[in-house]
Structures are given as C-alpha cells and as structure tokens.
Design an enzyme around this catalytic site. Structure first.
Site, PDB file in Angstrom:
ATOM      1  N   TYR A 157      -5.774  35.141 -45.899  1.00 31.54           N
ATOM      2  CA  TYR A 157      -4.594  34.537 -46.945  1.00 31.54           C
ATOM      3  C   TYR A 157      -4.883  35.007 -48.212  1.00 31.54           C
ATOM      4  CZ  TYR A 157      -0.774  31.569 -45.434  1.00 31.54           C
ATOM      5  OH  TYR A 157       0.441  31.241 -44.912  1.00 31.54           O
ATOM      6  N   GLU A 166      -2.336  35.117 -51.077  1.00 30.79           N
ATOM      7  CA  GLU A 166      -1.047  34.930 -51.694  1.00 30.79           C
ATOM      8  C   GLU A 166      -1.398  35.270 -53.290  1.00 30.79           C
ATOM      9  OE1 GLU A 166       0.474  31.026 -51.750  1.00 30.79           O
ATOM     10  OE2 GLU A 166       1.272  31.274 -49.703  1.00 30.79           O
ATOM     11  N   ASP A 201      18.085  52.989 -50.450  1.00 28.47           N
ATOM     12  CA  ASP A 201      17.491  52.599 -49.272  1.00 28.47           C
ATOM     13  C   ASP A 201      17.121  53.643 -48.410  1.00 28.47           C
ATOM     14  OD1 ASP A 201      16.670  51.467 -47.117  1.00 28.47           O
ATOM     15  OD2 ASP A 201      17.905  49.929 -46.953  1.00 28.47           O
ATOM     16  N   THR A 237      11.476  51.019 -45.374  1.00 29.47           N
ATOM     17  CA  THR A 237      10.524  50.638 -44.182  1.00 29.47           C
ATOM     18  C   THR A 237       9.681  51.653 -44.123  1.00 29.47           C
ATOM     19  OG1 THR A 237      11.960  51.732 -42.598  1.00 29.47           O
ATOM     20  CG2 THR A 237      12.680  49.179 -43.176  1.00 29.47           C
ATOM     21  N   LYS A 260      10.071  53.922 -39.642  1.00 28.67           N
ATOM     22  CA  LYS A 260      10.844  54.892 -39.185  1.00 28.67           C
ATOM     23  C   LYS A 260      10.391  56.224 -39.085  1.00 28.67           C
ATOM     24  CE  LYS A 260      15.077  51.892 -40.029  1.00 28.67           C
ATOM     25  NZ  LYS A 260      14.301  50.622 -40.232  1.00 28.67           N
ATOM     26  N   ARG A 282       5.607  48.518 -38.722  1.00 28.35           N
ATOM     27  CA  ARG A 282       6.826  47.759 -39.272  1.00 28.35           C
ATOM     28  C   ARG A 282       6.257  47.075 -40.524  1.00 28.35           C
ATOM     29  NH1 ARG A 282      10.809  47.025 -36.239  1.00 28.35           N
ATOM     30  NH2 ARG A 282      10.221  48.351 -34.597  1.00 28.35           N
TER      31      ARG A 282
HETATM   32  C1  LIG Z   1      19.018  51.599 -44.074  1.00 27.90           C
HETATM   33  C2  LIG Z   1      17.991  50.450 -43.404  1.00 27.90           C
HETATM   34  N1  LIG Z   1      17.691  49.418 -44.454  1.00 27.90           N
HETATM   35  C3  LIG Z   1      16.876  48.481 -44.058  1.00 27.90           C
HETATM   36  C4  LIG Z   1      16.860  48.281 -42.675  1.00 27.90           C
HETATM   37  C5  LIG Z   1      16.160  46.764 -42.293  1.00 27.90           C
HETATM   38  O1  LIG Z   1      14.980  46.809 -41.773  1.00 27.90           O
HETATM   39  P1  LIG Z   1      14.164  45.682 -40.903  1.00 27.90           P
HETATM   40  O2  LIG Z   1      14.729  46.047 -39.543  1.00 27.90           O
HETATM   41  O3  LIG Z   1      12.803  46.331 -41.015  1.00 27.90           O
HETATM   42  O4  LIG Z   1      14.406  44.743 -41.351  1.00 27.90           O
HETATM   43  C6  LIG Z   1      17.062  49.232 -41.848  1.00 27.90           C
HETATM   44  C7  LIG Z   1      16.994  48.658 -40.260  1.00 27.90           C
HETATM   45  O5  LIG Z   1      17.428  49.591 -39.553  1.00 27.90           O
HETATM   46  C8  LIG Z   1      17.877  50.447 -42.337  1.00 27.90           C
HETATM   47  O6  LIG Z   1      18.323  51.325 -41.335  1.00 27.90           O
END
Ligand SMILES: Cc1ncc(COP(=O)(O)O)c(C=O)c1O
Length: 422
Positions: free
Chosen positions: A46, A48, A206, A238, A241, A247
């Site tokens: 842990y 935090e 994003d 993320t 990918k 993950r």
């Molecule tokens: C552009 C984008 N943002 C955020 C996410 C969310 O990711 P997670 O599935 O890890 O919550 C995805 C998932 O496919 C995504 O394509």
C-alpha cells in the site's frame, strides 16, 4: 499454480491469443519483462500518497519505483521536468480522463446553487470516433458535465477545423478534448491550440490510441510543435495500446501558474483513488524503457506502414475505407456500403469464425445503430509486435475479403440480403 481452474483458463487464453490474427486496434502483446513486473511482490504494498509523502510506512522502494516511472515517461516523450509534470497513478484510461475533469472543471459546490451551470467538455461524439469519457452521457463525464459534441466533415470524413472553431466560439467549452478511439488520421494539434486559445479553453489531448506512435516518432507530438511551440495543456494516455505496456494510464500536465499538476494529483488521490497499483507502475516503467529503444521506433513506423498496406489492399479489393485511408495504426472499413455489403456485427462474427479478431464499429454518419453498425475497425499494433510486415497484411486483407465476400455471395444466392454485389 495451485489453482488449477484459473491455471487452465490462463492457458486457454494464451492458446487463443497464439491462434488468432488479432486486429483489435487497442490491443497489443507485452514483453515477458512487463508481465514479470505485473506479477511481482510490488502488488502487496500500500502506498497511498505520492513519493516522499505517503500515508503508510515501508515505502522506500515504492518511491523509487514511482519516481523511475515518472522519469522514464517524461524522457520517452522528450519532456523537461521543468516544463511538464506527470502522474503515473491512474488505474486506467477512463479514470485518468475523469481525474482531469474533476481537477480542472469547477465543482457545483464552488457556485451558489441557483447559478450553477455544468462546465462544457467539447469532445468528439462516440459515433464519429470519440471515447465515452469525452463527455458522452452514459459516462460520468457526460453526467456531471455537458458535452459539446463534434464530428468529422461528411464529405472528407476528417476533422473540419473551421467548423470546430465556430463551434468552440459559440459554445465556449471549458475543456476541448482531441485524440480519439476510432479516427485514422493525423490530428493538427496546432489548429486545436489556436481554437482553444480563441475560446479560452484548456486543451486536453487523449493520446491513448497513438501514444506509442508518438513515442516512436511515427505520429505528431501533442506536447509541442517543431520549433518548440506549446500545444496541449494536459495529455492523458493509456499505457496498454500502441505503447505496449500494462493496463494503466498517465496524465501529463504543463507546469505553470495554473498549477494544473497539483490539481490533477489531488484529483487522482484522494479524489478518485486510494493506493496506487505499484506492480502496474513498475510495469509501465519497464514498458517505457522498451519504448525508448531504436527497435521500438522501427516498430512504430512499421505499425503505420502495415495499416496503410492493409487499407490499400482492402480498397483495391473494393472495400470503402473511411476517409480514404489511414495515417496511423488503425482504419475503419465501411463493410455495409449502403446495404450492398455486410453489417459490422455480422462481419466481425464471420471474421472471428475464421480466426481474425476485429471489432464492429460505427462509421461517421452511420445510418445503422452502434449494436449493428456499418463498419469494422482494424488495427495493426498487435500483429506488428509479432513481426508481421506489409506483405503479411496484404495477405490478411485478402483473407478478410474472402470471408466477407463468401458471406455476401451466400446471402445473395439464398435471397436473404438486398445486395447485388459491390
Ligand atoms: C481514446 C481513449 N481514451 C480512453 C480510453 C479508456 O481506457 P480504459 O479502457 O483503460 O479505461 C480508451 C479505451 O479504449 C480510448 O480509446
């Protein structure tokens, strides 16, 4: 493993993954080192809080792990720690995006009840390739805040920056989100910066989908333009990918008087999460070291070349590719073709029966529903990790064509489709 039931299921999944051609654009195969970090004793701890500021004892190793992940994340994208901060604790992409909104959009409690208007998030609508967390109303991002949805141009099926500018000036969103789930083309982040400046919005990118391509130099950086011009204020991603990590997710924020980083840190913990998953953070650090190598640069370039080969061959075989092609790791195929082809759901099921895993997807201005959409999304990151090159992807395109044509032809013969070929 003593638990034979789970051991058997893991083994079955391993075999499944080996057997199929995986064209899911958001999946990849991590290295054994990433798996080892994920399965390590770090999961027992842990921690935090943040390095040097923990709520539990025994965190001298945790602090080193988290700091190393931060250093590697900044180094991977060529960012100076004086200019950018990074939070490596978000458990996944959706909570990372929520943390940004929670941090930067004023909560109802900061207004007198009568005058509260939820702030607006300008994000691409789901049906044009945006993500749920970009303000869609089934996600918390659309329940607590208001989405100003935007889409692509009906003719080009690409972003129309003039239309975006008009929309932003009219709606005055607090945040503009660029970076999508099913958009195959390059994004002009400079234009997004200008639009955000014109309407006083924060620019959030994003880059979950294309982060690996940015790291490998195969896609424009959302952080700054050549010449050093500042682009995004906040970048989320993320790790799992195109980046080929575990993950997990990260939030980068520009250090300036707005103190975005401090607000984001507070939103992640204690705003949304408790203890960080240190095994995950260690695995991110491992993946980012791998992504900084010349081999990964070659990989990223190959991912795009492969997507273009797949797209070109499918187009040659008569399939309509949304926007006419791809500049990235993914493409959208209009399999329905106004009723002359096959729906995306049927297409993905037929392909799965033939060992090719894809996902059904809406295409822009889809006349069908998200459950029975008009297209499929194909991506090359996973099979490129397995060493496939352009000729392999042209072969895959021919397999896809054969499977789908056989289905269409059978339906014509049986009179169950309103198609007469295409
Ligand atoms: C552009 C984008 N943002 C955020 C996410 C969310 O990711 P997670 O599935 O890890 O919550 C995805 C998932 O496919 C995504 O394509």
């Amino acid at each position: 493993m003593l638990d034979k039931q789970i051991a058997k299921l893991i083994d079955a999944e391993k075999k499944r993954q080996k057997k199929v051609i995986n064209l899911i654009a958001s999946e990849n195969y991590v290295s054994s080192d990433v798996l080892e970090a994920l399965g390590s004793e770090l999961t027992n701890k842990y921690a935090e809080g943040y390095p040097g500021r923990r709520y539990y004892g025994g965190n001298e190793v945790s602090d080193k792990v988290e700091r190393l992940a931060q250093e590697r994340a900044l180094a991977l994208f060529g960012l100076s720690p004086d200019v950018w901060a990074v939070n490596v604790q978000p458990l996944s992409g959706s909570p990372a995006n929520l943390a940004v909104y929670l941090a930067l959009l004023p909560p109802p409690s900061s207004y007198p009840v009568s005058s509260y208007q939820p702030p607006k998030i300008m994000g691409m609508s789901l049906s044009h390739g945006g993500h749920l967390t970009h303000g869609h109303n089934v996600s918390a991002s659309g329940k607590f805040w208001i989405q100003v949805p935007y889409g692509v141009n009906p003719k080009t099926e690409t972003l129309d920056y003039e239309a975006l500018r008009r929309l932003a000036l009219r709606e005055k969103p607090a945040i503009i989100v660029a970076g999508y789930t099913a958009y195959p083309r390059v994004i002009d982040f400079k234009k997004f910066r200008e639009i955000a400046d014109a309407c006083g919005a924060i620019l959030m990118v994003d880059m979950s989908h294309f982060a690996g391509l940015v790291a490998g130099g195969a896609y424009p950086s959302p952080f700054s333009a050549e010449g050093g011009q500042a682009l995004a204020d906040v970048v989320t991603t993320t790790a799992h990918k195109t980046l080929r990590g575990p993950r997990a997710a990260l939030i980068f924020s520009r250090r300036d008087s707005r103190e975005l980083d401090k607000k984001i840190d507070k939103a992640v913990f204690p705003g949304l999460q408790g203890g960080p998953h240190l095994n995950q953070i260690a695995a991110v650090a491992v993946a980012f070291k791998e992504a900084g190598t010349p081999a990964f640069r070659q990989y990223a370039t190959q991912v795009v070349k492969n997507a273009q080969a797949l797209s070109d061959e499918l187009a040659r075989l008569g399939w309509r590719i949304v926007s006419g092609g791809t500049d990235s790791h993914l493409l959208l195929v209009d399999t329905w073709m106004n009723g002359k082809g096959i729906g995306g759901k049927e297409a993905s099921e037929r392909l799965e029966n033939a060992g090719i895993i894809v996902n059904k997807n809406t295409i822009p201005f889809d006349e069908r529903s998200p459950v029975e959409p008009s297209g499929i999304r194909l991506g090359t990151p996973a099979e490129t990790t397995r060493g496939k090159k352009e000729q392999d992807f042209r072969e895959i395109a021919r397999k896809i064509d054969k499977v789908l044509r056989t289905y269409i032809d059978t339906n014509i013969l049986m009179g169950t489709n309103d198609t007469n070929g295409y």
